[in-house]
Design a protein around this motif. Structure first.
Motif, PDB file in Angstrom:
ATOM      1  N   ASN A 110      -6.537  -0.814  -0.665  1.00  0.00           N
ATOM      2  CA  ASN A 110      -7.014  -1.526  -1.848  1.00  0.00           C
ATOM      3  C   ASN A 110      -8.153  -2.455  -1.435  1.00  0.00           C
ATOM      4  O   ASN A 110      -7.983  -3.302  -0.583  1.00  0.00           O
ATOM      5  CB  ASN A 110      -5.850  -2.322  -2.432  1.00  0.00           C
ATOM      6  CG  ASN A 110      -6.175  -2.869  -3.788  1.00  0.00           C
ATOM      7  OD1 ASN A 110      -7.274  -2.664  -4.282  1.00  0.00           O
ATOM      8  ND2 ASN A 110      -5.243  -3.561  -4.376  1.00  0.00           N
ATOM      9  N   SER A 124       0.831  -1.202   0.000  1.00  0.00           N
ATOM     10  CA  SER A 124       0.000   0.000   0.000  1.00  0.00           C
ATOM     11  C   SER A 124       0.867   1.253   0.000  1.00  0.00           C
ATOM     12  O   SER A 124       0.571   2.225  -0.706  1.00  0.00           O
ATOM     13  CB  SER A 124      -0.919  -0.043   1.214  1.00  0.00           C
ATOM     14  OG  SER A 124      -1.178   1.231   1.680  1.00  0.00           O
ATOM     15  N   GLY A 126      -5.038  -1.442   3.775  1.00  0.00           N
ATOM     16  CA  GLY A 126      -3.774  -0.879   3.310  1.00  0.00           C
ATOM     17  C   GLY A 126      -2.828  -0.512   4.435  1.00  0.00           C
ATOM     18  O   GLY A 126      -2.573  -1.321   5.329  1.00  0.00           O
TER      19      GLY A 126
END
Lengths: 190, 329
Positions: free
Chosen positions: B224, B149, B231
Protein backbone atom coordinates in the motif's frame (compact mmCIF):
# COMPACT_ATOMS: atom_id res chain seq x y z
CA UNK A 1 8.99 -47.38 -11.39
CA UNK A 2 8.71 -43.60 -11.59
CA UNK A 3 5.08 -43.82 -10.53
CA UNK A 4 6.03 -45.85 -7.47
CA UNK A 5 8.72 -43.33 -6.53
CA UNK A 6 6.29 -40.44 -6.96
CA UNK A 7 3.60 -42.26 -4.97
CA UNK A 8 5.84 -42.99 -1.99
CA UNK A 9 7.32 -39.49 -2.06
CA UNK A 10 3.93 -37.80 -1.98
CA UNK A 11 2.52 -40.33 0.51
CA UNK A 12 5.37 -39.52 2.88
CA UNK A 13 4.98 -35.76 2.33
CA UNK A 14 1.22 -35.84 2.86
CA UNK A 15 1.44 -37.86 6.07
CA UNK A 16 4.27 -35.67 7.37
CA UNK A 17 2.34 -32.47 6.62
CA UNK A 18 -0.86 -33.61 8.30
CA UNK A 19 1.14 -34.84 11.31
CA UNK A 20 2.58 -31.34 11.67
CA UNK A 21 -0.94 -29.91 11.41
CA UNK A 22 -2.13 -32.05 14.31
CA UNK A 23 0.95 -32.01 16.53
CA UNK A 24 2.16 -28.40 16.41
CA UNK A 25 1.01 -25.70 18.80
CA UNK A 26 1.86 -22.87 16.41
CA UNK A 27 -1.19 -21.68 14.45
CA UNK A 28 0.82 -20.61 11.40
CA UNK A 29 2.61 -23.99 11.11
CA UNK A 30 -0.70 -25.82 11.40
CA UNK A 31 -2.40 -23.76 8.69
CA UNK A 32 0.56 -23.88 6.30
CA UNK A 33 1.08 -27.61 6.62
CA UNK A 34 -2.66 -28.15 6.18
CA UNK A 35 -2.56 -26.22 2.91
CA UNK A 36 0.57 -28.08 1.79
CA UNK A 37 -0.96 -31.47 2.64
CA UNK A 38 -4.14 -30.67 0.73
CA UNK A 39 -2.11 -29.69 -2.32
CA UNK A 40 0.11 -32.81 -2.09
CA UNK A 41 -3.03 -34.98 -2.11
CA UNK A 42 -3.77 -33.70 -5.63
CA UNK A 43 -0.61 -35.52 -6.74
CA UNK A 44 -2.38 -38.86 -6.17
CA UNK A 45 -5.22 -37.80 -8.46
CA UNK A 46 -2.71 -36.84 -11.15
CA UNK A 47 -0.87 -40.16 -10.69
CA UNK A 48 -4.14 -42.08 -11.13
CA UNK A 49 -4.97 -40.18 -14.32
CA UNK A 50 -7.79 -38.16 -12.74
CA UNK A 51 -6.46 -34.80 -13.90
CA UNK A 52 -9.74 -32.96 -13.44
CA UNK A 53 -10.16 -33.98 -9.81
CA UNK A 54 -6.52 -33.12 -9.15
CA UNK A 55 -6.90 -29.58 -10.47
CA UNK A 56 -10.19 -29.14 -8.61
CA UNK A 57 -8.56 -30.39 -5.40
CA UNK A 58 -5.89 -27.67 -5.75
CA UNK A 59 -8.37 -24.87 -6.54
CA UNK A 60 -10.96 -25.75 -3.90
CA UNK A 61 -8.57 -26.33 -1.02
CA UNK A 62 -6.39 -23.32 -1.80
CA UNK A 63 -9.43 -21.08 -1.42
CA UNK A 64 -10.82 -22.98 1.59
CA UNK A 65 -7.58 -22.89 3.55
CA UNK A 66 -7.17 -19.23 2.62
CA UNK A 67 -10.44 -18.53 4.45
CA UNK A 68 -9.05 -20.47 7.45
CA UNK A 69 -6.01 -18.19 7.39
CA UNK A 70 -8.32 -15.20 7.62
CA UNK A 71 -9.86 -16.68 10.78
CA UNK A 72 -6.40 -17.45 12.12
CA UNK A 73 -5.45 -13.81 11.63
CA UNK A 74 -8.56 -12.67 13.50
CA UNK A 75 -8.30 -14.98 16.52
CA UNK A 76 -4.60 -15.64 17.18
CA UNK A 77 -1.32 -13.84 17.32
CA UNK A 78 0.10 -16.17 14.70
CA UNK A 79 3.73 -15.47 15.53
CA UNK A 80 3.40 -16.87 19.08
CA UNK A 81 2.92 -20.41 20.31
CA UNK A 82 -0.50 -21.32 21.55
CA UNK A 83 -1.03 -22.73 25.04
CA UNK A 84 -3.38 -25.64 24.60
CA UNK A 85 -5.61 -26.88 27.39
CA UNK A 86 -5.64 -30.67 27.44
CA UNK A 87 -7.78 -31.89 30.30
CA UNK A 88 -7.15 -35.53 29.52
CA UNK A 89 -4.74 -36.75 26.86
CA UNK A 90 -6.04 -40.31 27.34
CA UNK A 91 -9.47 -39.38 25.96
CA UNK A 92 -7.94 -37.44 23.04
CA UNK A 93 -5.63 -40.29 22.01
CA UNK A 94 -8.29 -42.95 22.56
CA UNK A 95 -10.98 -41.23 20.52
CA UNK A 96 -8.70 -40.15 17.65
CA UNK A 97 -7.16 -43.64 17.51
CA UNK A 98 -10.59 -45.24 17.34
CA UNK A 99 -11.72 -42.83 14.63
CA UNK A 100 -8.58 -43.53 12.55
CA UNK A 101 -9.09 -47.29 12.96
CA UNK A 102 -12.71 -47.00 11.84
CA UNK A 103 -11.77 -45.06 8.69
CA UNK A 104 -9.16 -47.67 7.80
CA UNK A 105 -11.66 -50.53 8.32
CA UNK A 106 -14.31 -48.76 6.21
CA UNK A 107 -11.95 -48.34 3.28
CA UNK A 108 -10.13 -51.68 3.53
CA UNK A 109 -13.19 -53.94 3.83
CA UNK A 110 -14.35 -53.68 0.17
CA UNK A 111 -10.78 -54.10 -1.08
CA UNK A 112 -10.19 -57.14 1.12
CA UNK A 113 -13.39 -58.81 -0.05
CA UNK A 114 -12.27 -58.53 -3.72
CA UNK A 115 -15.78 -57.70 -4.91
CA UNK A 116 -14.69 -54.31 -6.16
CA UNK A 117 -15.62 -53.13 -9.65
CA UNK A 118 -16.31 -49.76 -11.26
CA UNK A 119 -20.03 -49.11 -11.72
CA UNK A 120 -19.23 -46.45 -14.32
CA UNK A 121 -15.97 -47.49 -15.99
CA UNK A 122 -13.99 -44.92 -17.98
CA UNK A 123 -14.64 -44.79 -21.71
CA UNK A 124 -11.81 -44.84 -24.19
CA UNK A 125 -10.89 -41.49 -25.77
CA UNK A 126 -13.24 -39.50 -23.56
CA UNK A 127 -11.69 -36.80 -21.40
CA UNK A 128 -11.79 -36.72 -17.66
CA UNK A 129 -13.90 -33.57 -17.49
CA UNK A 130 -16.55 -35.00 -19.82
CA UNK A 131 -16.79 -38.25 -17.78
CA UNK A 132 -17.29 -36.34 -14.53
CA UNK A 133 -19.87 -34.09 -16.17
CA UNK A 134 -21.78 -37.03 -17.63
CA UNK A 135 -22.08 -38.83 -14.26
CA UNK A 136 -22.81 -35.61 -12.41
CA UNK A 137 -25.70 -34.60 -14.67
CA UNK A 138 -27.32 -38.02 -15.06
CA UNK A 139 -26.95 -40.38 -12.11
CA UNK A 140 -26.10 -37.78 -9.47
CA UNK A 141 -28.20 -34.86 -10.74
CA UNK A 142 -30.46 -34.63 -7.68
CA UNK A 143 -27.69 -34.66 -5.02
CA UNK A 144 -25.77 -32.15 -7.16
CA UNK A 145 -28.71 -29.75 -7.36
CA UNK A 146 -29.57 -30.21 -3.67
CA UNK A 147 -25.97 -29.34 -2.76
CA UNK A 148 -26.22 -26.23 -4.94
CA UNK A 149 -29.44 -25.17 -3.19
CA UNK A 150 -27.81 -25.73 0.19
CA UNK A 151 -24.90 -23.50 -0.79
CA UNK A 152 -27.37 -20.86 -1.96
CA UNK A 153 -29.17 -21.02 1.39
CA UNK A 154 -25.86 -20.67 3.24
CA UNK A 155 -24.88 -17.71 1.06
CA UNK A 156 -28.17 -15.87 1.51
CA UNK A 157 -28.16 -16.40 5.28
CA UNK A 158 -24.56 -15.20 5.41
CA UNK A 159 -25.48 -12.03 3.55
CA UNK A 160 -28.51 -11.44 5.77
CA UNK A 161 -26.49 -11.95 8.97
CA UNK A 162 -23.50 -9.85 7.93
CA UNK A 163 -25.23 -7.37 5.66
CA UNK A 164 -26.77 -4.92 8.11
CA UNK A 165 -26.17 -1.34 6.93
CA UNK A 166 -24.44 -2.62 3.80
CA UNK A 167 -26.04 0.21 1.82
CA UNK A 168 -23.94 2.73 3.74
CA UNK A 169 -20.17 3.04 3.33
CA UNK A 170 -18.23 4.75 6.09
CA UNK A 171 -15.43 5.74 3.71
CA UNK A 172 -17.83 7.69 1.49
CA UNK A 173 -19.70 9.52 4.30
CA UNK A 174 -18.78 12.89 5.71
CA UNK A 175 -17.94 13.30 9.42
CA UNK A 176 -21.33 14.83 10.24
CA UNK A 177 -23.21 11.99 8.62
CA UNK A 178 -21.19 9.43 10.58
CA UNK A 179 -21.82 11.31 13.84
CA UNK A 180 -25.54 11.58 13.26
CA UNK A 181 -25.65 7.87 12.38
CA UNK A 182 -23.84 6.93 15.59
CA UNK A 183 -26.18 9.10 17.64
CA UNK A 184 -29.28 7.58 16.09
CA UNK A 185 -27.78 4.12 16.83
CA UNK A 186 -27.36 5.07 20.49
CA UNK A 187 -30.97 6.24 20.67
CA UNK A 188 -32.12 2.98 19.16
CA UNK A 189 -30.22 1.04 21.84
CA UNK A 190 -31.65 3.16 24.65
CA UNK B 1 7.11 -44.07 -19.45
CA UNK B 2 10.53 -44.30 -21.04
CA UNK B 3 13.75 -42.63 -20.06
CA UNK B 4 13.91 -40.47 -23.20
CA UNK B 5 10.64 -38.82 -22.20
CA UNK B 6 11.95 -38.07 -18.72
CA UNK B 7 15.17 -36.55 -20.08
CA UNK B 8 13.26 -34.46 -22.62
CA UNK B 9 10.91 -33.16 -19.93
CA UNK B 10 13.78 -32.26 -17.63
CA UNK B 11 15.51 -30.35 -20.45
CA UNK B 12 12.30 -28.45 -21.20
CA UNK B 13 11.86 -27.56 -17.53
CA UNK B 14 15.43 -26.28 -17.25
CA UNK B 15 15.10 -24.21 -20.44
CA UNK B 16 11.82 -22.62 -19.30
CA UNK B 17 13.28 -21.92 -15.86
CA UNK B 18 16.39 -20.26 -17.27
CA UNK B 19 14.61 -18.27 -19.99
CA UNK B 20 11.92 -16.89 -17.73
CA UNK B 21 14.24 -16.17 -14.80
CA UNK B 22 16.33 -14.10 -17.21
CA UNK B 23 13.19 -12.50 -18.68
CA UNK B 24 12.07 -11.57 -15.17
CA UNK B 25 15.36 -9.70 -14.79
CA UNK B 26 14.88 -7.98 -18.16
CA UNK B 27 11.30 -7.27 -17.14
CA UNK B 28 12.48 -5.01 -14.33
CA UNK B 29 14.71 -3.16 -16.81
CA UNK B 30 11.86 -2.74 -19.31
CA UNK B 31 9.56 -1.57 -16.57
CA UNK B 32 11.97 1.11 -15.38
CA UNK B 33 12.65 2.28 -18.94
CA UNK B 34 8.98 2.36 -19.98
CA UNK B 35 7.94 4.15 -16.80
CA UNK B 36 10.81 6.61 -17.25
CA UNK B 37 9.88 7.47 -20.85
CA UNK B 38 6.24 7.90 -19.90
CA UNK B 39 7.26 10.27 -17.13
CA UNK B 40 9.77 12.14 -19.37
CA UNK B 41 12.86 10.80 -17.61
CA UNK B 42 15.71 8.67 -18.92
CA UNK B 43 15.60 5.77 -16.46
CA UNK B 44 18.72 3.70 -15.79
CA UNK B 45 21.54 5.14 -17.93
CA UNK B 46 24.84 4.82 -16.06
CA UNK B 47 25.67 1.10 -16.02
CA UNK B 48 26.54 -0.09 -19.52
CA UNK B 49 25.06 1.18 -22.81
CA UNK B 50 21.57 2.61 -22.19
CA UNK B 51 21.78 1.19 -18.68
CA UNK B 52 21.50 -2.39 -19.97
CA UNK B 53 23.94 -3.78 -17.41
CA UNK B 54 21.76 -2.43 -14.63
CA UNK B 55 20.18 -5.91 -14.50
CA UNK B 56 23.57 -7.49 -13.78
CA UNK B 57 24.30 -4.85 -11.14
CA UNK B 58 20.92 -5.48 -9.49
CA UNK B 59 21.54 -9.23 -9.61
CA UNK B 60 24.95 -8.92 -7.96
CA UNK B 61 23.43 -6.67 -5.31
CA UNK B 62 20.56 -9.03 -4.54
CA UNK B 63 22.74 -12.14 -4.40
CA UNK B 64 25.52 -10.69 -2.25
CA UNK B 65 23.37 -8.74 0.19
CA UNK B 66 23.30 -9.98 3.78
CA UNK B 67 20.42 -12.36 4.40
CA UNK B 68 18.60 -10.87 7.38
CA UNK B 69 15.97 -12.85 9.27
CA UNK B 70 14.61 -10.44 11.89
CA UNK B 71 14.03 -11.47 15.51
CA UNK B 72 10.52 -12.56 16.39
CA UNK B 73 9.52 -13.88 12.96
CA UNK B 74 8.27 -17.45 12.46
CA UNK B 75 11.50 -18.67 10.87
CA UNK B 76 10.56 -21.58 8.58
CA UNK B 77 7.40 -19.91 7.25
CA UNK B 78 9.22 -16.61 6.75
CA UNK B 79 11.91 -18.41 4.73
CA UNK B 80 9.57 -20.54 2.61
CA UNK B 81 7.14 -17.74 1.62
CA UNK B 82 9.25 -16.22 -1.23
CA UNK B 83 9.99 -19.72 -2.54
CA UNK B 84 6.26 -20.43 -2.79
CA UNK B 85 5.68 -17.33 -4.94
CA UNK B 86 8.56 -18.06 -7.31
CA UNK B 87 8.02 -21.83 -7.51
CA UNK B 88 4.28 -21.74 -8.18
CA UNK B 89 4.76 -19.12 -10.89
CA UNK B 90 7.02 -21.55 -12.75
CA UNK B 91 4.88 -24.59 -11.93
CA UNK B 92 1.94 -22.91 -13.64
CA UNK B 93 4.03 -22.70 -16.81
CA UNK B 94 3.98 -26.51 -17.15
CA UNK B 95 0.67 -26.47 -19.05
CA UNK B 96 1.39 -23.48 -21.33
CA UNK B 97 2.42 -24.15 -24.95
CA UNK B 98 5.06 -21.49 -25.52
CA UNK B 99 5.66 -22.11 -29.23
CA UNK B 100 4.19 -24.33 -31.97
CA UNK B 101 5.75 -27.74 -32.54
CA UNK B 102 9.04 -27.53 -34.36
CA UNK B 103 11.65 -29.99 -35.59
CA UNK B 104 15.20 -29.75 -34.28
CA UNK B 105 17.79 -32.07 -35.84
CA UNK B 106 15.05 -34.41 -37.03
CA UNK B 107 13.42 -34.60 -33.59
CA UNK B 108 9.95 -33.12 -33.09
CA UNK B 109 9.82 -30.89 -30.03
CA UNK B 110 6.54 -30.01 -28.30
CA UNK B 111 7.32 -26.80 -26.38
CA UNK B 112 4.93 -27.68 -23.55
CA UNK B 113 6.04 -29.56 -20.46
CA UNK B 114 2.79 -31.49 -19.84
CA UNK B 115 -0.22 -31.34 -22.15
CA UNK B 116 -2.75 -32.38 -19.52
CA UNK B 117 -6.34 -32.07 -20.67
CA UNK B 118 -7.30 -29.73 -17.83
CA UNK B 119 -4.60 -27.17 -18.64
CA UNK B 120 -6.48 -23.98 -17.79
CA UNK B 121 -7.85 -25.27 -14.49
CA UNK B 122 -4.34 -26.37 -13.53
CA UNK B 123 -2.82 -22.99 -14.42
CA UNK B 124 -5.47 -21.05 -12.51
CA UNK B 125 -5.16 -23.33 -9.49
CA UNK B 126 -1.38 -23.19 -9.29
CA UNK B 127 -1.33 -19.42 -9.83
CA UNK B 128 -3.82 -19.14 -6.98
CA UNK B 129 -1.41 -21.01 -4.69
CA UNK B 130 1.13 -18.28 -5.52
CA UNK B 131 -0.84 -15.84 -3.39
CA UNK B 132 0.15 -17.88 -0.34
CA UNK B 133 3.61 -16.32 -0.68
CA UNK B 134 2.62 -12.74 0.22
CA UNK B 135 0.05 -14.04 2.70
CA UNK B 136 2.50 -16.25 4.62
CA UNK B 137 5.29 -13.69 4.35
CA UNK B 138 3.04 -11.02 5.81
CA UNK B 139 1.72 -13.21 8.61
CA UNK B 140 5.11 -14.58 9.64
CA UNK B 141 6.88 -11.21 9.56
CA UNK B 142 5.91 -10.05 13.06
CA UNK B 143 5.15 -6.61 11.65
CA UNK B 144 1.77 -4.89 11.84
CA UNK B 145 1.92 -3.43 8.35
CA UNK B 146 2.95 -6.76 6.85
CA UNK B 147 0.01 -8.41 8.59
CA UNK B 148 -2.43 -5.78 7.29
CA UNK B 149 -0.97 -6.27 3.83
CA UNK B 150 -1.49 -10.03 4.11
CA UNK B 151 -5.12 -9.44 5.14
CA UNK B 152 -5.64 -7.22 2.11
CA UNK B 153 -4.04 -9.92 -0.03
CA UNK B 154 -6.51 -12.54 1.22
CA UNK B 155 -9.46 -10.19 0.58
CA UNK B 156 -8.27 -9.44 -2.96
CA UNK B 157 -7.71 -13.14 -3.65
CA UNK B 158 -11.22 -14.11 -2.59
CA UNK B 159 -12.66 -11.32 -4.78
CA UNK B 160 -10.87 -11.78 -8.08
CA UNK B 161 -10.68 -15.57 -8.13
CA UNK B 162 -14.44 -15.76 -8.81
CA UNK B 163 -14.17 -13.41 -11.78
CA UNK B 164 -11.20 -15.27 -13.29
CA UNK B 165 -13.02 -18.59 -13.23
CA UNK B 166 -16.39 -17.32 -14.41
CA UNK B 167 -14.97 -15.19 -17.25
CA UNK B 168 -13.08 -18.18 -18.68
CA UNK B 169 -16.12 -20.44 -18.48
CA UNK B 170 -17.78 -18.97 -21.59
CA UNK B 171 -14.78 -19.56 -23.93
CA UNK B 172 -14.39 -23.03 -22.42
CA UNK B 173 -18.02 -23.79 -23.31
CA UNK B 174 -17.37 -22.72 -26.91
CA UNK B 175 -14.20 -24.75 -27.35
CA UNK B 176 -15.40 -27.72 -25.30
CA UNK B 177 -11.99 -28.42 -23.85
CA UNK B 178 -9.69 -27.20 -21.09
CA UNK B 179 -6.40 -27.75 -22.89
CA UNK B 180 -4.64 -24.65 -24.18
CA UNK B 181 -3.56 -26.54 -27.31
CA UNK B 182 -7.22 -27.20 -28.16
CA UNK B 183 -7.92 -23.51 -27.61
CA UNK B 184 -5.16 -22.68 -30.05
CA UNK B 185 -6.35 -25.15 -32.67
CA UNK B 186 -9.92 -23.83 -32.38
CA UNK B 187 -8.65 -20.43 -33.55
CA UNK B 188 -6.14 -21.70 -36.11
CA UNK B 189 -8.16 -20.33 -39.05
CA UNK B 190 -6.83 -16.78 -38.80
CA UNK B 191 -7.76 -13.45 -37.25
CA UNK B 192 -11.47 -13.84 -38.04
CA UNK B 193 -11.73 -16.93 -35.81
CA UNK B 194 -10.17 -15.44 -32.69
CA UNK B 195 -12.29 -15.92 -29.57
CA UNK B 196 -11.97 -12.23 -28.73
CA UNK B 197 -14.52 -11.42 -31.47
CA UNK B 198 -17.15 -13.81 -30.11
CA UNK B 199 -16.31 -13.28 -26.41
CA UNK B 200 -15.22 -9.63 -26.03
CA UNK B 201 -16.84 -9.36 -22.59
CA UNK B 202 -15.02 -12.42 -21.27
CA UNK B 203 -11.76 -11.05 -22.65
CA UNK B 204 -12.11 -7.69 -20.85
CA UNK B 205 -13.16 -9.41 -17.61
CA UNK B 206 -10.23 -11.81 -17.71
CA UNK B 207 -7.86 -8.99 -18.52
CA UNK B 208 -9.03 -7.02 -15.48
CA UNK B 209 -8.78 -10.14 -13.32
CA UNK B 210 -5.26 -10.74 -14.64
CA UNK B 211 -4.18 -7.43 -13.12
CA UNK B 212 -5.53 -8.57 -9.76
CA UNK B 213 -3.99 -12.02 -10.21
CA UNK B 214 -0.50 -10.63 -10.74
CA UNK B 215 -1.01 -7.79 -8.24
CA UNK B 216 -0.17 -5.08 -10.77
CA UNK B 217 -0.91 -1.47 -10.34
CA UNK B 218 -4.57 -0.64 -10.39
CA UNK B 219 -4.93 -3.54 -7.95
CA UNK B 220 -1.49 -3.43 -6.33
CA UNK B 221 -3.07 -3.65 -2.90
CA UNK B 222 -0.75 -6.05 -1.13
CA UNK B 223 1.76 -3.20 -0.97
CA UNK B 224 0.00 0.00 0.00
CA UNK B 225 1.63 3.22 -1.17
CA UNK B 226 0.50 5.52 1.60
CA UNK B 227 1.92 3.24 4.28
CA UNK B 228 5.24 4.25 2.61
CA UNK B 229 6.64 0.73 3.23
CA UNK B 230 6.38 -2.30 0.97
CA UNK B 231 3.55 -4.28 2.56
CA UNK B 232 4.40 -7.97 3.03
CA UNK B 233 7.95 -7.40 1.76
CA UNK B 234 8.94 -4.95 4.51
CA UNK B 235 11.01 -7.38 6.56
CA UNK B 236 12.60 -9.13 3.58
CA UNK B 237 16.03 -8.34 2.17
CA UNK B 238 18.43 -9.65 -0.46
CA UNK B 239 17.51 -12.64 -2.59
CA UNK B 240 14.47 -13.56 -0.47
CA UNK B 241 12.93 -10.28 -1.56
CA UNK B 242 14.26 -10.89 -5.08
CA UNK B 243 12.35 -14.19 -5.28
CA UNK B 244 9.06 -12.33 -4.73
CA UNK B 245 10.04 -10.12 -7.64
CA UNK B 246 10.96 -13.01 -9.94
CA UNK B 247 7.65 -14.64 -9.11
CA UNK B 248 5.70 -11.48 -9.90
CA UNK B 249 7.38 -10.88 -13.25
CA UNK B 250 7.27 -14.53 -14.30
CA UNK B 251 3.55 -14.50 -13.46
CA UNK B 252 3.08 -11.44 -15.68
CA UNK B 253 4.70 -13.24 -18.61
CA UNK B 254 2.75 -16.45 -18.07
CA UNK B 255 -0.63 -14.74 -17.73
CA UNK B 256 0.19 -12.80 -20.93
CA UNK B 257 0.79 -16.13 -22.68
CA UNK B 258 -2.51 -17.48 -21.34
CA UNK B 259 -4.44 -14.41 -22.54
CA UNK B 260 -2.79 -14.47 -25.97
CA UNK B 261 -3.53 -18.18 -26.43
CA UNK B 262 -7.10 -18.18 -25.14
CA UNK B 263 -8.41 -14.99 -26.72
CA UNK B 264 -6.01 -13.85 -29.43
CA UNK B 265 -5.40 -17.00 -31.42
CA UNK B 266 -2.10 -18.09 -29.86
CA UNK B 267 0.41 -19.29 -32.44
CA UNK B 268 -2.28 -19.82 -35.08
CA UNK B 269 -1.53 -22.58 -37.58
CA UNK B 270 1.94 -23.20 -36.16
CA UNK B 271 4.17 -21.57 -38.76
CA UNK B 272 7.24 -19.50 -37.86
CA UNK B 273 5.17 -16.39 -38.47
CA UNK B 274 2.56 -17.66 -36.01
CA UNK B 275 5.23 -18.23 -33.38
CA UNK B 276 6.49 -14.66 -33.77
CA UNK B 277 2.91 -13.38 -33.68
CA UNK B 278 2.41 -15.14 -30.33
CA UNK B 279 5.56 -13.55 -28.92
CA UNK B 280 4.38 -10.18 -30.24
CA UNK B 281 1.01 -10.53 -28.52
CA UNK B 282 2.72 -11.52 -25.26
CA UNK B 283 5.02 -8.50 -25.57
CA UNK B 284 2.00 -6.24 -26.06
CA UNK B 285 0.24 -7.58 -22.96
CA UNK B 286 3.44 -7.22 -20.94
CA UNK B 287 3.84 -3.63 -22.18
CA UNK B 288 0.23 -2.95 -21.23
CA UNK B 289 0.97 -4.02 -17.65
CA UNK B 290 3.73 -1.38 -17.53
CA UNK B 291 1.62 1.23 -19.33
CA UNK B 292 -1.20 0.88 -16.80
CA UNK B 293 1.27 1.31 -13.97
CA UNK B 294 2.39 4.63 -15.44
CA UNK B 295 -1.12 5.87 -16.19
CA UNK B 296 -3.39 4.74 -13.35
CA UNK B 297 -3.51 5.22 -9.58
CA UNK B 298 -4.25 2.32 -7.24
CA UNK B 299 -7.83 1.64 -6.24
CA UNK B 300 -8.85 1.15 -2.62
CA UNK B 301 -9.43 -2.42 -1.36
CA UNK B 302 -13.15 -1.76 -0.84
CA UNK B 303 -13.39 -0.39 -4.38
CA UNK B 304 -11.77 -3.55 -5.75
CA UNK B 305 -14.16 -5.76 -3.80
CA UNK B 306 -17.11 -3.65 -4.95
CA UNK B 307 -15.89 -3.93 -8.53
CA UNK B 308 -15.33 -7.69 -8.40
CA UNK B 309 -18.48 -8.73 -6.56
CA UNK B 310 -21.05 -6.19 -7.69
CA UNK B 311 -19.98 -5.38 -11.25
CA UNK B 312 -17.68 -7.98 -12.78
CA UNK B 313 -19.25 -11.11 -11.31
CA UNK B 314 -22.84 -10.35 -12.47
CA UNK B 315 -21.51 -9.43 -15.93
CA UNK B 316 -19.56 -12.69 -16.07
CA UNK B 317 -22.62 -14.74 -15.07
CA UNK B 318 -24.78 -12.92 -17.64
CA UNK B 319 -22.11 -13.59 -20.25
CA UNK B 320 -22.19 -17.32 -19.46
CA UNK B 321 -26.01 -17.45 -19.64
CA UNK B 322 -26.09 -15.59 -22.97
CA UNK B 323 -23.33 -17.80 -24.39
CA UNK B 324 -25.26 -20.87 -23.33
CA UNK B 325 -28.49 -19.64 -24.94
CA UNK B 326 -26.72 -18.74 -28.19
CA UNK B 327 -24.94 -22.11 -28.29
CA UNK B 328 -28.21 -23.98 -27.70
CA UNK B 329 -30.12 -22.40 -30.58
Amino acid sequence: MFEAIAFYLFAFLTVAMFSITVLTSQALYALTSLAAGMIFISAFFFLLGADFLGAVQIIVYTGAVMALYAFGMMFFDTTRELKEKNSSSMIVFGLSGLAALMVVVIFVTPIASEHISAIYPMHENVGNTQEVGMILFTKYLVPFEVAAVMLLVAMISGIVLAGKKMDRSLTQMSEEEIQSMQESDKKAVL
Amino acid sequence: MDTAFIIETIIKIVVILLVFSALAGFGTYFERKVLAFMQRRLGPMHVGPYGLLQIAADGVKLFTKEDIVPAGVVGPIFKIAPVITAATAFMAAAAIPFLPEFTLFGYTVHPIVADINVGILYILGVMAIGLYGPLLGGMASNNKYSLISAARGAAVFISYEVVTGLSLLAPMMMVGSLSLIDFNNYQAGGIGEWIIWSQPVAFILFWIAAFAETGRTPFHLIANDHEIIDGFGTEYSGMRWGLFFIGEYANMFFISFVMAIIFLGGFGDGTVLGAFALLGKVAFFFFFFLWTRAAWPDVRPDQLMWLCWKVLMPIAVLNIVITGIVMMF
